[in-house]
Design an enzyme around this catalytic site. Structure first.
Site, PDB file in Angstrom:
ATOM      1  N   SER A  76       0.712 -10.015  -0.698  1.00 55.41           N
ATOM      2  CA  SER A  76       0.665  -8.647  -0.591  1.00 55.41           C
ATOM      3  C   SER A  76       0.969  -7.962   0.835  1.00 55.41           C
ATOM      4  O   SER A  76       1.048  -6.660   0.711  1.00 55.41           O
ATOM      5  CB  SER A  76      -0.928  -8.161  -1.000  1.00 55.41           C
ATOM      6  OG  SER A  76      -1.819  -8.728  -0.036  1.00 55.41           O
ATOM      7  N   ASP A 124     -16.023 -11.667  -2.728  1.00 57.99           N
ATOM      8  CA  ASP A 124     -15.623 -11.887  -4.193  1.00 57.99           C
ATOM      9  C   ASP A 124     -16.401 -10.961  -5.162  1.00 57.99           C
ATOM     10  O   ASP A 124     -16.610 -11.319  -6.110  1.00 57.99           O
ATOM     11  CB  ASP A 124     -15.511 -13.292  -4.382  1.00 57.99           C
ATOM     12  CG  ASP A 124     -17.151 -13.865  -4.355  1.00 57.99           C
ATOM     13  OD1 ASP A 124     -17.782 -13.514  -3.569  1.00 57.99           O
ATOM     14  OD2 ASP A 124     -17.410 -14.819  -5.382  1.00 57.99           O
ATOM     15  N   GLU A 160      -9.967 -13.900  -4.057  1.00 56.08           N
ATOM     16  CA  GLU A 160     -10.658 -13.039  -3.033  1.00 56.08           C
ATOM     17  C   GLU A 160     -11.002 -14.364  -1.871  1.00 56.08           C
ATOM     18  O   GLU A 160     -11.252 -15.368  -2.310  1.00 56.08           O
ATOM     19  CB  GLU A 160     -11.731 -12.300  -3.363  1.00 56.08           C
ATOM     20  CG  GLU A 160     -11.462 -11.168  -4.819  1.00 56.08           C
ATOM     21  CD  GLU A 160     -12.700 -10.825  -5.214  1.00 56.08           C
ATOM     22  OE1 GLU A 160     -13.354  -9.654  -5.158  1.00 56.08           O
ATOM     23  OE2 GLU A 160     -13.175 -11.380  -6.315  1.00 56.08           O
ATOM     24  N   LYS A 202       0.914  -1.136   0.074  1.00 53.42           N
ATOM     25  CA  LYS A 202       0.000   0.099   0.126  1.00 53.42           C
ATOM     26  C   LYS A 202       0.779   1.405   0.064  1.00 53.42           C
ATOM     27  O   LYS A 202       0.281   2.391  -0.379  1.00 53.42           O
ATOM     28  CB  LYS A 202      -0.925   0.056   1.184  1.00 53.42           C
ATOM     29  CG  LYS A 202      -2.167  -1.185   1.244  1.00 53.42           C
ATOM     30  CD  LYS A 202      -3.030  -0.734   0.181  1.00 53.42           C
ATOM     31  CE  LYS A 202      -4.451  -1.831   0.355  1.00 53.42           C
ATOM     32  NZ  LYS A 202      -5.468  -1.266  -0.430  1.00 53.42           N
ATOM     33  N   SER A 229      -9.219   0.121   6.657  1.00 51.08           N
ATOM     34  CA  SER A 229      -9.166  -0.959   7.741  1.00 51.08           C
ATOM     35  C   SER A 229      -7.605  -1.196   8.295  1.00 51.08           C
ATOM     36  O   SER A 229      -7.381  -2.018   9.314  1.00 51.08           O
ATOM     37  CB  SER A 229      -9.829  -2.354   7.209  1.00 51.08           C
ATOM     38  OG  SER A 229      -8.970  -2.925   6.278  1.00 51.08           O
ATOM     39  N   GLY A 278     -17.169 -15.110  -0.193  1.00 51.99           N
ATOM     40  CA  GLY A 278     -18.293 -14.299   0.348  1.00 51.99           C
ATOM     41  C   GLY A 278     -17.947 -12.742   0.099  1.00 51.99           C
ATOM     42  O   GLY A 278     -18.873 -11.830   0.282  1.00 51.99           O
TER      43      GLY A 278
END
Length: 337
Positions: A316, A221, A216, A57, A82, A219
């Site tokens: 990531s 995705d 992903e 990020k 988050s 739920g």
């Protein structure tokens, strides 16, 4: 460049050149053991969890702040997150002298909140009740931008953020070339799609025949559903260990980028994610948070066709508290035994 436009491969290359002295060139790790487990010819893992602030990020945050004029830098910025973008933006703001306000869901991991505060950002907690937590946090960040005259930044739905995140893909391609490898299958985690969009654009331009997959949590995705529908579609939600990948749907810019790159979507259950965390620790000595391990999980669980292929996996992020990491490894050991 208007922030709704797609970044070009040239723009991503421009971002990488500007960021070379500001971000860490993270290692690209090859694992013959994990390649055999997955049935791949060769398997490489781009260890973005070893980036400064613990995730990719920082790349997009720095590049986005570098595009602000002096007046906007002086007033400051606000964004919702988050945790991982929060830390990246806080670090970027401290480095460039830009005041940063972060709106973070009250139930985001405490370790990520403490790390963001330690980097000098002002923290504002949002309470979401029955609403998706990103929706509530986004609304509060818009209110703060209007009340305080701050520049509102989106953690992923911004073409310049996408360009900054795509530098991880350019780096990985150069490192693979040094290892005598050409990516045939590329798998990246997807939350809102900033990383996947940038990596997809960079990879598709250089390697037109590569298969590019976005992984992903089940739920959550939204990108995969949206790619199949050809328009933005919300995912149903639900419990997941992948706390950083709970965007209710992809952004306009990120969906467009992924569609342009020909990205395909795959959803991964918690069990394979936790196992992938354990395998990354055992074989690569990497500490990955669940969200950072979801792409590797998709490959090791056989959800992405990789037989005999040269595979690039983006790992990531590694922002996870020790006790939670230990708990995940214990769960993986119990499941194996």
């Amino acid at each position: 460049m208007p922030h709704t436009e797609l970044p070009t491969p040239g723009r991503i290359a421009e971002a990488l050149a500007a960021l070379r002295d500001r971000v860490r060139e993270t290692p690209l790790l090859e694992s013959p053991v994990l390649a055999r487990e997955a049935g791949a010819g060769r398997l490489f893992v781009k260890a973005e969890g070893l980036q400064r602030t613990g995730s990719f990020k920082l790349r997009g945050a720095l590049w986005r702040l570098m595009q602000l004029d002096e007046a906007a830098r002086g007033r400051g910025v606000v964004a919702f997150s988050s945790g991982n973008f929060a830390q990246g933006l806080a670090a970027a703001g401290r480095e460039l002298g830009v005041p940063v306000t972060i709106v973070m869901p009250v139930d985001a991991p405490e370790a990520k909140r403490r790390a963001t505060e330690a980097l000098g950002a002002e923290m504002v907690l949002s309470h979401h009740g029955e609403a998706p937590r990103e929706v509530a946090a986004a609304a509060l960040s818009r209110d703060l931008a209007r009340e305080r005259g701050l520049t509102l930044l989106h953690p992923f739905d911004d073409a310049e953020v996408v360009a900054g995140q795509g530098t991880a893909g350019l780096e990985a391609m150069a490192q693979m070339a040094e290892a005598g490898a050409v990516p045939e299958v590329v798998v990246s985690p997807v939350g809102g799609g900033g990383l996947m969009g940038g990596v997809g654009i960079a990879l598709r331009s250089a390697h037109p025949t590569a298969a590019i997959w976005g992984a992903e949590p089940e739920g959550h995705d939204g990108m995969g559903r949206s790619l199949r529908a050809g328009e933005r579609v919300a995912a149903p939600g639900g419990p997941t260990v992948c706390d950083a990948l709970q965007a209710p749907m992809p952004g306009l810019a990120t969906l467009a980028a992924c569609m342009a790159a020909g990205v395909m979507g795959v959803a991964v259950a918690d069990g394979p994610v936790i196992r992938a965390m354990a395998r990354a620790f055992e074989e690569l000595k990497l500490v990955l948070e669940p969200s950072g391990a979801v792409a590797l999980a998709a490959v090791l669980a056989g959800l992405v066709p990789v037989a005999g292929k040269v595979v690039l996996v983006i790992a990531s992020g590694g922002n996870i508290a020790f006790d939670r990491f230990a708990e995940c490894l214990a769960r993986a050991a119990r499941a194996q035994g």
